[in-house]
Write a protein that holds these residues in place. Sequence first.
Motif, PDB file in Angstrom:
ATOM      1  N   ASP A   9       0.860  -1.182   0.000  1.00 22.48           N
ATOM      2  CA  ASP A   9       0.000   0.000   0.000  1.00 22.48           C
ATOM      3  C   ASP A   9       0.897   1.234   0.000  1.00 22.48           C
ATOM      4  O   ASP A   9       1.659   1.457   0.938  1.00 22.48           O
ATOM      5  CB  ASP A   9      -0.912   0.002   1.225  1.00 22.48           C
ATOM      6  CG  ASP A   9      -1.835   1.216   1.241  1.00 22.48           C
ATOM      7  OD1 ASP A   9      -2.036   1.823   0.174  1.00 22.48           O
ATOM      8  OD2 ASP A   9      -2.357   1.535   2.328  1.00 22.48           O
ATOM      9  N   TYR A  10       0.810   2.035  -1.034  1.00 28.98           N
ATOM     10  CA  TYR A  10       1.648   3.221  -1.177  1.00 28.98           C
ATOM     11  C   TYR A  10       0.910   4.492  -0.777  1.00 28.98           C
ATOM     12  O   TYR A  10       1.349   5.583  -1.090  1.00 28.98           O
ATOM     13  CB  TYR A  10       2.165   3.325  -2.613  1.00 28.98           C
ATOM     14  CG  TYR A  10       3.238   2.317  -2.917  1.00 28.98           C
ATOM     15  CD1 TYR A  10       4.575   2.643  -2.817  1.00 28.98           C
ATOM     16  CD2 TYR A  10       2.908   1.021  -3.297  1.00 28.98           C
ATOM     17  CE1 TYR A  10       5.560   1.712  -3.082  1.00 28.98           C
ATOM     18  CE2 TYR A  10       3.875   0.087  -3.569  1.00 28.98           C
ATOM     19  CZ  TYR A  10       5.207   0.440  -3.461  1.00 28.98           C
ATOM     20  OH  TYR A  10       6.176  -0.489  -3.725  1.00 28.98           O
ATOM     21  N   GLY A  11      -0.219   4.343  -0.123  1.00 29.61           N
ATOM     22  CA  GLY A  11      -0.966   5.483   0.386  1.00 29.61           C
ATOM     23  C   GLY A  11      -1.372   6.437  -0.719  1.00 29.61           C
ATOM     24  O   GLY A  11      -2.006   6.045  -1.701  1.00 29.61           O
ATOM     25  N   ALA A  12      -0.992   7.707  -0.565  1.00 24.58           N
ATOM     26  CA  ALA A  12      -1.366   8.737  -1.539  1.00 24.58           C
ATOM     27  C   ALA A  12      -0.747   8.485  -2.913  1.00 24.58           C
ATOM     28  O   ALA A  12      -1.248   8.969  -3.919  1.00 24.58           O
ATOM     29  CB  ALA A  12      -0.939  10.106  -1.031  1.00 24.58           C
ATOM     30  N   PHE A  13       0.316   7.695  -2.950  1.00 26.19           N
ATOM     31  CA  PHE A  13       0.995   7.424  -4.223  1.00 26.19           C
ATOM     32  C   PHE A  13       0.508   6.130  -4.878  1.00 26.19           C
ATOM     33  O   PHE A  13       1.090   5.680  -5.854  1.00 26.19           O
ATOM     34  CB  PHE A  13       2.510   7.362  -4.015  1.00 26.19           C
ATOM     35  CG  PHE A  13       3.106   8.672  -3.606  1.00 26.19           C
ATOM     36  CD1 PHE A  13       3.259   9.690  -4.525  1.00 26.19           C
ATOM     37  CD2 PHE A  13       3.499   8.882  -2.297  1.00 26.19           C
ATOM     38  CE1 PHE A  13       3.799  10.899  -4.153  1.00 26.19           C
ATOM     39  CE2 PHE A  13       4.042  10.091  -1.920  1.00 26.19           C
ATOM     40  CZ  PHE A  13       4.197  11.111  -2.844  1.00 26.19           C
ATOM     41  N   GLN A  14      -0.532   5.544  -4.343  1.00 30.60           N
ATOM     42  CA  GLN A  14      -1.039   4.272  -4.863  1.00 30.60           C
ATOM     43  C   GLN A  14      -1.355   4.348  -6.356  1.00 30.60           C
ATOM     44  O   GLN A  14      -0.991   3.468  -7.110  1.00 30.60           O
ATOM     45  CB  GLN A  14      -2.287   3.851  -4.071  1.00 30.60           C
ATOM     46  CG  GLN A  14      -2.780   2.469  -4.354  1.00 30.60           C
ATOM     47  CD  GLN A  14      -1.870   1.396  -3.782  1.00 30.60           C
ATOM     48  OE1 GLN A  14      -1.069   1.626  -2.904  1.00 30.60           O
ATOM     49  NE2 GLN A  14      -2.017   0.202  -4.318  1.00 30.60           N
ATOM     50  N   GLY A  15      -2.013   5.410  -6.754  1.00 24.67           N
ATOM     51  CA  GLY A  15      -2.371   5.552  -8.166  1.00 24.67           C
ATOM     52  C   GLY A  15      -1.186   5.930  -9.045  1.00 24.67           C
ATOM     53  O   GLY A  15      -1.139   5.592 -10.228  1.00 24.67           O
ATOM     54  N   ALA A  16      -0.217   6.604  -8.470  1.00 25.37           N
ATOM     55  CA  ALA A  16       0.937   7.060  -9.253  1.00 25.37           C
ATOM     56  C   ALA A  16       1.931   5.935  -9.508  1.00 25.37           C
ATOM     57  O   ALA A  16       2.589   5.907 -10.549  1.00 25.37           O
ATOM     58  CB  ALA A  16       1.625   8.217  -8.545  1.00 25.37           C
ATOM     59  N   ALA A  17       2.061   5.029  -8.560  1.00 29.01           N
ATOM     60  CA  ALA A  17       3.045   3.951  -8.668  1.00 29.01           C
ATOM     61  C   ALA A  17       2.414   2.743  -9.358  1.00 29.01           C
ATOM     62  O   ALA A  17       2.141   1.723  -8.736  1.00 29.01           O
ATOM     63  CB  ALA A  17       3.567   3.584  -7.283  1.00 29.01           C
TER      64      ALA A  17
END
Length: 135
Positions: A9-17
Amino acid sequence: MWRIDRTADYGAFQGAARGRVDLARIERHWEDILRIIGSIHTGAVRAYDVIRMLSRDGRPTPLGDAIAHYGRIAKTLHILRLADEPGYRRQIKVQANLQEGRHALARKIFHGRAGHLYQRYQDGMEDLLTELPGV
């Protein structure tokens, strides 16, 4: 940006990564990657020749693909550092401003001030060019 673990889980960067770095590809070719770096550093081979060697018919070789995956790690770390560290952003901005200053100087020197005349034209000015040596 790229990720190593698809389930993390990349938090706020989930969609970017969205991309994925394949560490197995890098590991398979690690010794060859180090050999290439050493060869370029010592001057045994030119970087131009290495680039030609890393692709065939516009597609990367397995070694070229491994190097691309390794580069994605550095690129992602750079983007994250840029987002997180104000000091790093300032450092990048200073470098960009320095480059812009160099480009402005080059335009002024080599491109005749972008074609603008900064002195009023007077009759007979064109005759001055014929008086210059070598013209």
